[in-house]
Design a protein around this motif. Structure first.
Motif, PDB file in Angstrom:
ATOM      1  N   LYS A  12     -44.511 -21.527 -11.540  1.00 49.98           N
ATOM      2  CA  LYS A  12     -45.888 -21.088 -11.479  1.00 49.98           C
ATOM      3  C   LYS A  12     -46.474 -20.243 -10.471  1.00 49.98           C
ATOM      4  CE  LYS A  12     -47.467 -25.535 -13.655  1.00 49.98           C
ATOM      5  NZ  LYS A  12     -48.439 -26.622 -13.555  1.00 49.98           N
ATOM      6  N   PRO A  71     -43.185 -29.521 -15.110  1.00 47.49           N
ATOM      7  CA  PRO A  71     -44.369 -29.264 -15.282  1.00 47.49           C
ATOM      8  C   PRO A  71     -45.265 -28.976 -13.847  1.00 47.49           C
ATOM      9  CG  PRO A  71     -44.162 -31.351 -16.017  1.00 47.49           C
ATOM     10  CD  PRO A  71     -42.859 -31.049 -15.532  1.00 47.49           C
ATOM     11  N   THR A  75     -43.788 -23.144 -15.689  1.00 45.50           N
ATOM     12  CA  THR A  75     -44.441 -23.101 -16.943  1.00 45.50           C
ATOM     13  C   THR A  75     -43.205 -22.818 -17.874  1.00 45.50           C
ATOM     14  OG1 THR A  75     -44.699 -20.654 -16.742  1.00 45.50           O
ATOM     15  CG2 THR A  75     -46.638 -22.125 -15.894  1.00 45.50           C
ATOM     16  N   GLU A  77     -42.363 -21.160 -22.044  1.00 45.74           N
ATOM     17  CA  GLU A  77     -42.824 -20.328 -23.075  1.00 45.74           C
ATOM     18  C   GLU A  77     -41.666 -20.263 -24.267  1.00 45.74           C
ATOM     19  OE1 GLU A  77     -44.074 -15.666 -24.432  1.00 45.74           O
ATOM     20  OE2 GLU A  77     -43.490 -16.220 -22.402  1.00 45.74           O
TER      21      GLU A  77
END
Length: 85
Positions: A12, A71, A75, A77
Motif C-alpha cells: 500500500k 490487507p 493491495t 488486483e
C-alpha cells in the motif's frame, strides 16, 4: 472449465518497501537517473476448475483477500482471467 487467474499484490502507499528502495538505488547507480520510484510486489498465477469466468474471478478474489495479500499493508488486483483448453 479450467481457468488461469493472474493476481498482482503490491504494498500500500506509504508502507515501507525496502526491496523497491534497493532496486531504485541500484538503478540510480547503474545510470538510470530517470527512475523516480520502484515498488516491488508479487505476482501469482492460479489455475483452477470453475463453472464460469465470473466464478473464477470471484474465487481468486476470495483467495487474494484471505491468503495472497496481507490487507493491512498490501493491495491486490485481479489482472487477468483466462480460460484454458
Amino acid at each position: 472449465m479450467k481457468y488461469r487467474i493472474s493476481v498482482r499484490v503490491m504494498p500500500k502507499a506509504g508502507i515501507s518497501d525496502p526491496e523497491g528502495k534497493a532496486i531504485h538505488d541500484a538503478a540510480l547507480q547503474l545510470g538510470y537517473g530517470e527512475v523516480v520510484h520502484v515498488h516491488a510486489g508479487r505476482s501469482f498465477e492460479v489455475e483452477g476448475e470453475y463453472d464460469s469466468k465470473d466464478a473464477a474471478e470471484n474465487g481468486a478474489e476470495k483467495l487474494a483477500e484471505r491468503l495472497l495479500a496481507n490487507p493491512v499493508i498490501q493491495t491486490y488486483e485481479i489482472v487477468a482471467v483466462e480460460e484454458l483448453r
